[in-house]
Design an enzyme around this catalytic site. Structure first.
Site, PDB file in Angstrom:
ATOM      1  N   ASP A 139       0.778  -1.370  -0.101  1.00  0.00           N
ATOM      2  CA  ASP A 139      -0.044   0.118   0.085  1.00  0.00           C
ATOM      3  C   ASP A 139       0.735   1.357  -0.065  1.00  0.00           C
ATOM      4  OD1 ASP A 139      -2.725   1.270   0.213  1.00  0.00           O
ATOM      5  OD2 ASP A 139      -1.682   1.984   1.987  1.00  0.00           O
ATOM      6  N   LYS A 150       1.416   4.248  -2.952  1.00  0.00           N
ATOM      7  CA  LYS A 150       1.445   5.723  -2.701  1.00  0.00           C
ATOM      8  C   LYS A 150       2.741   6.446  -3.044  1.00  0.00           C
ATOM      9  CE  LYS A 150      -1.123   5.171   1.713  1.00  0.00           C
ATOM     10  NZ  LYS A 150      -1.041   5.107   3.130  1.00  0.00           N
TER      11      LYS A 150
END
Length: 384
Positions: A242, A246
């Site tokens: 995750d 980003k």
């Protein structure tokens, strides 16, 4: 719940919301459809409902929530006028059909339409380019578009530039913090990005801010899970994927063609636990304790602290890993679920520009999505 799914979706005429005459005369109207009424999407619906009177009075903005779509079913305002208040308990629902959903949002008026994607669906992200090319605005915290295949992302960017639909995705990075907008402003005003360094996971920030050796790591992880800081399966946080997404989003915002496979990612999930069912994984968290205690001991022996850090430089080197940082480092003093992102640029080369604040939770994430909605709405032409 009674189902009524056979009737075709028909455009409906809608009475104007009751508000001051001078506001109606210069109002901006925006038809809105929400995809993904989960924690973030549901919180956003609450925020929209609470804010509507103020938006109408002070901004002349009339938001018309015309539909809510989940993975299998959708609710339309022609079926339930109180859609925003009880979409999950509506008396009428239809099987989800995103083409019919969008057609209903458009209605017959020809005004601006916005789709808010609060899902984590690859299939929904794959439709952004078509929607934008058709002039539909898209706002999302879904990372899968901006961090997905580079060719698809470039097609989405072209569609947004040429098709009339605007795309905003601030909440894909650090929830409601203005990280993407800050970087966009730097680049648009002629600055040059050198490096990005960040603590970009509220979950991992909380864990390593609290992991001081007085409690086993497994105990902290169970607490974070109970508090709702982690994903339902905490391995989604511990894997680092995750955070890598980003980092890819920020790189692309700066014009660097980074892809997910270019990021070196250190997973904190032991190989023996990686393939377990979620329930079995939660029962064996103690397997994390010895390796994490060893990492903490190494950090203390070096006079530093453990922090989960994402790093990107202009040579294309990108990494996400558990790092030992000096006790004087900015990241060593973060609190709670704080995310911290530092941009080193040509202007900010001696002292990086830092964005810091809470980076987890549906309230702040939904607020980031709401802010994106307002930025698009402010550019709409007033309509009588």
């Amino acid at each position: 719940m009674h189902s009524a799914v056979a009737a075709p979706v028909q455009p409906v005429s809608r009475p104007r919301p009751a508000t001051a005459d001078f506001t109606l005369a210069r109002s901006r109207r925006l038809a809105v459809g929400l995809i993904g009424p989960g924690r973030v999407g549901g919180t956003l619906l609450d925020q929209l409902r609470a804010a509507q009177p103020r938006l109408a009075r002070h901004l002349g903005l009339l938001l018309e929530l015309r539909g809510v779509a989940a993975s299998r079913r959708m609710w339309l305002d022609c079926d339930d006028p109180e859609l925003n208040g009880r979409h999950g308990g509506a008396q009428i629902w239809r099987p989800t059909d995103l083409d019919a959903f969008l057609a209903h949002l458009r209605g017959t008026e020809g005004g601006p339409v916005m789709l808010i994607d609060c899902s984590a669906s690859e299939a929904v992200a794959a439709r952004y380019a078509d929607w934008l090319a058709e002039g539909v605005h898209v706002v999302t915290p879904n990372k899968l578009a901006a961090s997905g295949p580079l060719e698809r992302w470039q097609a989405i960017a072209r569609a947004s530039a040429q098709g009339g639909g605007r795309l905003r995705y601030e909440a894909t990075v650090c929830a409601g913090l203005p990280v993407v907008q800050t970087l966009r402003d730097l680049i648009d005003t002629g600055d040059e990005l050198y490096t990005v360094e960040g603590m970009c996971s509220g979950t991992l920030a909380w864990l390593f801010n609290h992991f001081d050796g007085t409690r086993p790591f497994s105990s902290l992880l169970r607490e974070a899970h109970a508090l709702g800081y982690t994903e339902p399966d905490p391995r989604a946080d511990l894997s680092g994927l995750d955070v890598a997404r980003k980092l890819v989003i920020l790189a692309r915002e700066a014009g660097w063609p980074l892809s997910l496979e270019d990021v070196q990612v250190e997973s904190l999930v032991p190989e023996a636990l990686a393939a377990l069912a979620p329930e079995a994984f939660m029962q064996q968290l103690e397997a994390l304790d010895a390796p994490m205690a060893a990492r903490l001991a190494q950090a203390r022996a070096a006079g530093g602290v453990l922090r989960h850090v994402a790093h990107l430089d202009r040579e294309g080197r990108a990494s996400v890993k558990l790092a030992v940082l000096p006790a004087s480092h900015t990241f060593a003093h973060a609190r709670g679920t704080d995310n911290v992102v530092q941009f080193t640029t040509r202007r900010y080369c001696d002292n990086p520009l830092t964005v810091q604040g809470p980076g987890a939770g549906p309230e702040v994430t939904a607020a980031g999505v709401f802010a994106d909605l307002l930025r698009i709405a402010e550019a709409l032409e007033p309509r009588p």
